[in-house]
Design an enzyme around this catalytic site. Structure first.
Site, PDB file in Angstrom:
ATOM      1  N   GLU A  49      33.095  56.604  15.069  1.00  0.00           N
ATOM      2  CA  GLU A  49      34.350  56.865  15.779  1.00  0.00           C
ATOM      3  C   GLU A  49      34.706  58.337  15.659  1.00  0.00           C
ATOM      4  O   GLU A  49      35.211  58.781  14.635  1.00  0.00           O
ATOM      5  CB  GLU A  49      35.472  55.986  15.199  1.00  0.00           C
ATOM      6  CG  GLU A  49      36.808  56.229  15.890  1.00  0.00           C
ATOM      7  CD  GLU A  49      37.985  55.528  15.193  1.00  0.00           C
ATOM      8  OE1 GLU A  49      37.785  54.528  14.472  1.00  0.00           O
ATOM      9  OE2 GLU A  49      39.114  56.013  15.385  1.00  0.00           O
ATOM     10  N   ARG A  53      40.813  64.486  18.381  1.00  0.00           N
ATOM     11  CA  ARG A  53      41.908  65.232  17.740  1.00  0.00           C
ATOM     12  C   ARG A  53      41.617  66.712  17.654  1.00  0.00           C
ATOM     13  O   ARG A  53      42.401  67.464  17.098  1.00  0.00           O
ATOM     14  CB  ARG A  53      42.127  64.736  16.302  1.00  0.00           C
ATOM     15  CG  ARG A  53      42.567  63.321  16.232  1.00  0.00           C
ATOM     16  CD  ARG A  53      42.835  62.901  14.810  1.00  0.00           C
ATOM     17  NE  ARG A  53      42.838  61.467  14.756  1.00  0.00           N
ATOM     18  CZ  ARG A  53      42.986  60.752  13.660  1.00  0.00           C
ATOM     19  NH1 ARG A  53      43.143  61.359  12.505  1.00  0.00           N
ATOM     20  NH2 ARG A  53      42.980  59.443  13.708  1.00  0.00           N
ATOM     21  N   LYS A 137      42.340  46.783  15.965  1.00  0.00           N
ATOM     22  CA  LYS A 137      42.434  47.657  14.789  1.00  0.00           C
ATOM     23  C   LYS A 137      43.825  47.438  14.183  1.00  0.00           C
ATOM     24  O   LYS A 137      44.824  47.479  14.911  1.00  0.00           O
ATOM     25  CB  LYS A 137      42.260  49.103  15.258  1.00  0.00           C
ATOM     26  CG  LYS A 137      42.682  50.164  14.265  1.00  0.00           C
ATOM     27  CD  LYS A 137      42.355  51.557  14.819  1.00  0.00           C
ATOM     28  CE  LYS A 137      43.062  52.639  14.002  1.00  0.00           C
ATOM     29  NZ  LYS A 137      42.504  53.976  14.240  1.00  0.00           N
TER      30      LYS A 137
HETATM   31  C1  3PG Z   1      43.051  57.718  11.078  1.00  0.00           C
HETATM   32  O1  3PG Z   1      43.240  57.390  12.228  1.00  0.00           O
HETATM   33  O2  3PG Z   1      43.239  58.858  10.626  1.00  0.00           O
HETATM   34  C2  3PG Z   1      42.498  56.658  10.245  1.00  0.00           C
HETATM   35  O3  3PG Z   1      43.447  55.706  10.057  1.00  0.00           O
HETATM   36  C3  3PG Z   1      41.889  57.118   8.988  1.00  0.00           C
HETATM   37  O4  3PG Z   1      42.749  56.933   7.964  1.00  0.00           O
HETATM   38  P1  3PG Z   1      42.243  57.242   6.498  1.00  0.00           P
HETATM   39  O5  3PG Z   1      42.094  58.728   6.415  1.00  0.00           O
HETATM   40  O6  3PG Z   1      43.369  56.725   5.644  1.00  0.00           O
HETATM   41  O7  3PG Z   1      40.948  56.508   6.312  1.00  0.00           O
END
Ligand code: 3PG
Length: 215
Positions: A49, A53, A137
């Protein structure tokens, strides 16, 4: 590590069932995309994934799709129909969103992208289910109730499967994965930013390999 053959057209369940963890990846340098993807595949993780961003995220997806055929590049943080379209054009084969809207759901269907939409409440589960999404999710998993919330949902939403993401770590992943309505978890710990900056690909492979022990 031998990975089983995947169907050409993936379902969201195919995406979830492939490994215990879907890595949530933030890339700021396009040159990291290919070695990082190879490092994860070497550790047995190929559903990747790549979050939308950073300005280079789509380019990273394109590079992985073209140069690492043994990986499956997906797009995360898909928040608009335009992003779903751009992700599909870049070669993404699945999408993950932090929330759910009908427009994003429809755009992913239109572009052939299996979608894991983000939900945090019963109403959101009902809206996503109504639109045909039953693999979801749970985000942000720890902040929104953690394993106890998933246990509570297993009654009314007995036909829904979840990928909890957000605050999931190597320490608590097993607890999530032991729940019958959890197929896999998502987390950013497999691709730490310092490992990327140091081009420490063996460390990423090692973190990915360690996930096999979570099952
Ligand atoms: C995100 O979208 O940043 C995810 O939820 C990852 O979260 P994490 O850094 O707590 O694994």
């Amino acid at each position: 590590m031998a990975l089983k053959n995947l169907p050409l057209t993936l379902t969201s369940l195919d995406v979830m069932q492939d490994a215990p963890v879907i890595p949530v990846i933030v890339l700021s340098d396009v040159n990291h995309a290919v070695p990082m993807a190879r490092a994860l595949v070497a550790g047995g993780i190929r559903m990747l994934e790549v979050t939308l961003r950073t300005p280079v995220a789509l380019q990273c997806i394109e590079r992985i799709a073209k140069e690492v055929p043994e990986a499956v590049a997906g797009a995360g943080t898909v928040r608009t129909p335009a992003e779903a379209q751009a992700a599909a054009r870049a070669g993404a084969r699945f999408a993950v969103s932090p929330g759910f809207t009908n427009a994003v759901g429809q755009a992913c269907k239109d572009h052939g992208l299996p979608l894991l939409p983000g939900v945090a409440t019963g109403s959101e589960i009902m809206m996503a289910s109504e639109a045909g999404f039953k693999e979801l999710k749970f985000f942000p998993a720890m902040q929104a109730g953690g394993p106890a919330m998933l246990k509570a949902w297993s009654g009314p939403f007995f036909d829904v499967k979840f990928c909890p993401t957000g605050g999931v770590s190597v320490q608590n992943a097993k607890e999530f994965l032991s729940l019958p309505n959890v197929v896999c978890v998502g987390g950013s710990w497999l691709v730490p930013n310092d490992a990327l900056q140091a081009a420490d690909w063996p460390r990423i492979t090692q973190l990915a390999s360690a996930c096999q022990e979570l099952l």
